[in-house]
Each structure stands twice: as structure tokens, then as C-alpha cells.
Write an enzyme that holds these catalytic residues in place. Structure first.
Site, PDB file in Angstrom:
ATOM      1  N   TYR A 158       0.838  -1.204   0.000  1.00  0.00           N
ATOM      2  CA  TYR A 158       0.000   0.000   0.000  1.00  0.00           C
ATOM      3  C   TYR A 158       0.874   1.257   0.000  1.00  0.00           C
ATOM      4  CZ  TYR A 158      -3.203   3.531   1.980  1.00  0.00           C
ATOM      5  OH  TYR A 158      -3.929   4.671   2.221  1.00  0.00           O
ATOM      6  N   LYS A 162       1.508   4.658  -2.438  1.00  0.00           N
ATOM      7  CA  LYS A 162       1.305   6.020  -1.943  1.00  0.00           C
ATOM      8  C   LYS A 162       2.588   6.864  -2.089  1.00  0.00           C
ATOM      9  CE  LYS A 162      -2.993   5.711  -1.046  1.00  0.00           C
ATOM     10  NZ  LYS A 162      -3.943   6.542  -1.823  1.00  0.00           N
TER      11      LYS A 162
HETATM   12  N1  NAD Z   1      -8.824   7.031   5.971  1.00  0.00           N
HETATM   13  C1  NAD Z   1      -7.552   7.180   6.216  1.00  0.00           C
HETATM   14  O1  NAD Z   1      -7.118   7.149   7.391  1.00  0.00           O
HETATM   15  C2  NAD Z   1      -6.584   7.432   5.084  1.00  0.00           C
HETATM   16  C3  NAD Z   1      -5.257   7.738   5.420  1.00  0.00           C
HETATM   17  C4  NAD Z   1      -4.349   7.966   4.398  1.00  0.00           C
HETATM   18  C5  NAD Z   1      -4.757   7.889   3.080  1.00  0.00           C
HETATM   19  N2  NAD Z   1      -6.069   7.578   2.777  1.00  0.00           N
HETATM   20  C6  NAD Z   1      -6.426   7.530   1.367  1.00  0.00           C
HETATM   21  O2  NAD Z   1      -7.567   8.338   1.150  1.00  0.00           O
HETATM   22  C7  NAD Z   1      -8.316   7.842   0.047  1.00  0.00           C
HETATM   23  C8  NAD Z   1      -9.761   7.664   0.458  1.00  0.00           C
HETATM   24  O3  NAD Z   1      -9.819   6.751   1.535  1.00  0.00           O
HETATM   25  P1  NAD Z   1     -11.025   6.740   2.568  1.00  0.00           P
HETATM   26  O4  NAD Z   1     -10.451   6.364   3.885  1.00  0.00           O
HETATM   27  O5  NAD Z   1     -11.822   7.965   2.426  1.00  0.00           O
HETATM   28  O6  NAD Z   1     -11.823   5.484   2.040  1.00  0.00           O
HETATM   29  P2  NAD Z   1     -13.392   5.209   1.946  1.00  0.00           P
HETATM   30  O7  NAD Z   1     -13.547   3.739   1.815  1.00  0.00           O
HETATM   31  O8  NAD Z   1     -14.133   5.891   3.053  1.00  0.00           O
HETATM   32  O9  NAD Z   1     -13.824   5.907   0.592  1.00  0.00           O
HETATM   33  C9  NAD Z   1     -13.263   5.481  -0.596  1.00  0.00           C
HETATM   34  C10 NAD Z   1     -14.320   5.299  -1.671  1.00  0.00           C
HETATM   35  O10 NAD Z   1     -13.623   4.709  -2.765  1.00  0.00           O
HETATM   36  C11 NAD Z   1     -14.480   3.813  -3.411  1.00  0.00           C
HETATM   37  N3  NAD Z   1     -13.699   2.896  -4.221  1.00  0.00           N
HETATM   38  C12 NAD Z   1     -13.083   1.743  -3.843  1.00  0.00           C
HETATM   39  N4  NAD Z   1     -12.476   1.176  -4.894  1.00  0.00           N
HETATM   40  C13 NAD Z   1     -12.692   1.997  -5.957  1.00  0.00           C
HETATM   41  C14 NAD Z   1     -12.329   1.936  -7.315  1.00  0.00           C
HETATM   42  N5  NAD Z   1     -11.631   0.902  -7.815  1.00  0.00           N
HETATM   43  N6  NAD Z   1     -12.703   2.939  -8.139  1.00  0.00           N
HETATM   44  C15 NAD Z   1     -13.450   3.967  -7.665  1.00  0.00           C
HETATM   45  N7  NAD Z   1     -13.849   4.058  -6.387  1.00  0.00           N
HETATM   46  C16 NAD Z   1     -13.467   3.091  -5.539  1.00  0.00           C
HETATM   47  C17 NAD Z   1     -15.249   3.161  -2.283  1.00  0.00           C
HETATM   48  O11 NAD Z   1     -16.467   2.599  -2.760  1.00  0.00           O
HETATM   49  C18 NAD Z   1     -15.450   4.339  -1.321  1.00  0.00           C
HETATM   50  O12 NAD Z   1     -16.700   4.977  -1.530  1.00  0.00           O
HETATM   51  C19 NAD Z   1      -7.621   6.550  -0.385  1.00  0.00           C
HETATM   52  O13 NAD Z   1      -6.756   6.840  -1.456  1.00  0.00           O
HETATM   53  C20 NAD Z   1      -6.829   6.162   0.852  1.00  0.00           C
HETATM   54  O14 NAD Z   1      -5.711   5.365   0.525  1.00  0.00           O
HETATM   55  C21 NAD Z   1      -6.969   7.346   3.761  1.00  0.00           C
END
Ligand code: NAD
Length: 296
Positions: A158, A162
Site C-alpha cells: 500500500y 502512496k
Molecule cells: N482514511 C484514512 O485514514 C486514510 C489515510 C491515508 C490515506 N487515505 C487515502 O484516502 C483515500 C480515500 O480513503 P477513505 O479512507 O476515504 O476510504 P473510503 O472507503 O471511506 O472511501 C473510498 C471510496 O472509494 C471507493 N472505491 C473503492 N475502490 C474503488 C475503485 N476501484 N474505483 C473507484 N472508487 C473506488 C469506495 O467505494 C469508497 O466509496 C484513499 O486513497 C486512501 O488510501 C486514507
């Protein structure tokens, strides 16, 4: 981009979590929003929320890892709004439990790289030529993770994707500057989202069964007697340096959305959701500065 009112934004993975927070903050700032998500119902819900804020919106079911889906998304967005000013490449998944690279199946490697890296490449490959052809200011937001700035054993794959997002964003920013683009690298720490359950919803039953059978990385660490770091809010234990834990206190997705809008307005190259992990940055910088030993 000082004025967001009246602009059109595409938010990939906008159906929940951080993407939803960005979509709603952009709507609050006056933008029309195209909500793209692999879950059509989730995209539809956020479309309704954007409309509820008095803006125009479109929901498009999109698997970011599929080029043809991204092309269809761009066709729909340009068909409805005639242009796209803001593109948020936010799709990102990880597999649970955290696991060692040798316990990671090829299917899982392809899944994470497919969504996180190909999702980003597809977004830029499809949208940037069309956006370049438009006059005026444009902006791209790419979602990375603070984990890419330090080490978390068990999250290697992962965090590789990133880290790639960081280099990719830093370089396209230079390439696109003369064409009126700003590029913001969003570096979230822990954000209070449903990422774990959402990922489970979109994976095949076979992939989920394999996930359930995987040996958690924490088991190796415990066998070796290593101390794990608890992530607040019952999010489990991680094998990481205790000095880097300042980024683990969860913030809300709505707040992240507002930070992103502010970063777009100010054309910031980086948007951190938490204070920077200073110890990790200093560790890396010291290792780089001490890395040249031609006569050893
Ligand atoms: N939540 C955290 O703590 C965190 C920390 C660092 C980075 N991120 C990054 O932030 C971004 C969003 O994460 P989040 O925590 O909001 O997740 P989340 O699951 O709440 O929202 C992500 C959305 O992406 C959609 N999704 C999944 N696979 C997909 C695909 N192949 N194509 C299109 N949509 C897709 C899901 O249905 C969901 O609605 C990601 O890139 C994640 O790696 C999150």
C-alpha cells in the site's frame, strides 16, 4: 485557483470518506461536482447531497482501475458540464489485515496497484489532455498517505503506491505549471472513514475469503516480542516507530474536505491533514545526507 464558484470538479472515489468530504466542501465553495465511485449507490447518495447544497451534480459508476471506465467518466462529465476544472484522484484501497510482503497474494498485489496506481494514472491520462485544451486555471488533487513518509511493516505494498503518488504529483506539477494547472498532493494521516468495510464491500467473495485466511503481520511482530503501536479508535495495532504516531489521531473527512478546498484556493503543493511527522522526515533526511560513502 482563487475562485471555485461555478467551476466543475470530478471527485474519483467520491462516494464516501475523504472523497465525499472533498465533494461536499467543493459544493459548499460553489462548484458543480461529478461524483465517481465503484459503488453506484454511494455515488448517487453524494450526488443528492451536492444537489441539496444548491449545486449541479452527476453520479457515475467508475472503477478507477479500468481505463474504459475513466474514459466513460470523462465523456459523461464533459457531456454534462462542457469542461472539468478540478480533478481529484482519490481512489485508494488496502487489504486487511496488514500482512508481510511474502504473505501477500499476487491477486492482492494487482488489486492494490490496480486501484491506487493505475487509478491515478488513468485519471491523469484521460483527463489531462482534455483539461489542457481548456483555457483558464485548472487543479489536480492526488491522495497519498502520511505512511509513505515513514515505515509501517505489513503495509509495504500500500505504501509503495502512496510513495509513487508523491513522486508522480511532484513531477506532473512541473510539467503542467505552464498550462495553468496547480497540483496538490493530499497527505492524510488517519481519517475517520469506513475504508475497511467499504473495501470488503467491493471485493469478490474469493478475495475476501483469502483475506480472512491471511496471517496478520502483527502475529510475526508479537512472536518476536516487538511492541506494536495502537491506532486510536480501536483501529488495531501497527508495527511502526512510536516516534511517528502523531498522525494517528483521527480527523473527520469533512474537515479534510475543507482543508483541500483551502489548498486549492492557495495553490498549495501539499495538504497535510496532521502536523508533519518530523521525526520520520529528519530520520530520512539524515540517512540521505549520510548515504554517500564512495571509499568504503
Ligand atoms: N482514511 C484514512 O485514514 C486514510 C489515510 C491515508 C490515506 N487515505 C487515502 O484516502 C483515500 C480515500 O480513503 P477513505 O479512507 O476515504 O476510504 P473510503 O472507503 O471511506 O472511501 C473510498 C471510496 O472509494 C471507493 N472505491 C473503492 N475502490 C474503488 C475503485 N476501484 N474505483 C473507484 N472508487 C473506488 C469506495 O467505494 C469508497 O466509496 C484513499 O486513497 C486512501 O488510501 C486514507
Amino acid at each position: 485557483m482563487k475562485e471555485i464558484g461555478g467551476k466543475t470538479a470530478v471527485v474519483v472515489a467520491g462516494g464516501d470518506g475523504i472523497g465525499r468530504g472533498i465533494a461536499l466542501a467543493l459544493a459548499d465553495a460553489g462548484a458543480n461536482v461529478v461524483v465517481a465511485d465503484i459503488r453506484a449507490d454511494a455515488a448517487e447518495r453524494v450526488r443528492g447531497e451536492v444537489i441539496g447544497r444548491g449545486r449541479r451534480a452527476l453520479a457515475v459508476r467508475t472503477d478507477a482501475s479500468r481505463l474504459e471506465d475513466m474514459q466513460a467518466l470523462a465523456d459523461a462529465a464533459y457531456g454534462e458540464f462542457g469542461g472539468v476544472d478540478i480533478l481529484c484522484n482519490n481512489a485508494g484501497v488496502l487489504v486487511r489485515p496488514n500482512r508481510a510482503i511474502w504473505d501477500t497474494s499476487y491477486v492482492d498485489l494487482q488489486y492494490v496497484v490496480g486501484v491506487n496506481t493505475w487509478g491515478l494514472l488513468n485519471g491523469v491520462h484521460v483527463f489531462v489532455p482534455r483539461m489542457r485544451a481548456q483555457p483558464g486555471e485548472k487543479h489536480i488533487v492526488n491522495t497519498s498517505s502520511v505512511g509513505a513518509l515513514y515505515e509501517v511493516a505489513g503495509l509495504t505494498m500500500y505504501l509503495m503506491t502512496k510513495a509513487a503518488t508523491i513522486a508522480f504529483s511532484d513531477n506532473i506539477r512541473e510539467e503542467l505549471r505552464a498550462d495553468g494547472f496547480g497540483v496538490t498532493l493530499l497527505i492524510p494521516g488517519v481519517v475517520n472513514t469506513n475504508a475497511v468495510t467499504n473495501t470488503a464491500l467491493v471485493r469478490s467473495p474469493e478475495a475476501r475469503a483469502a483475506e480472512a485466511a491471511a496471517k496478520p503481520y502483527s502475529s510475526y511482530a508479537q512472536e518476536r516480542g516487538e511492541v506494536l503501536v495502537e491506532v486510536p479508535g480501536g483501529r488495531g495495532a501497527m508495527a511502526m516507530n512510536a516516534a511517528d504516531t502523531g498522525t494517528l489521531t483521527p480527523v473527520e473527512p469533512d474537515q479534510v474536505g475543507r482543508m483541500v478546498v483551502a489548498a486549492i484556493r492557495a495553490n498549495r503543493s501539499i495538504c497535510m491533514t496532521h502536523p508533519a511527522p518530523r521525526a520520520a522526515i529528519e530520520r530520512r533526511a539524515a540517512a540521505l545526507l549520510d548515504g554517500y560513502h564512495p571509499d568504503d
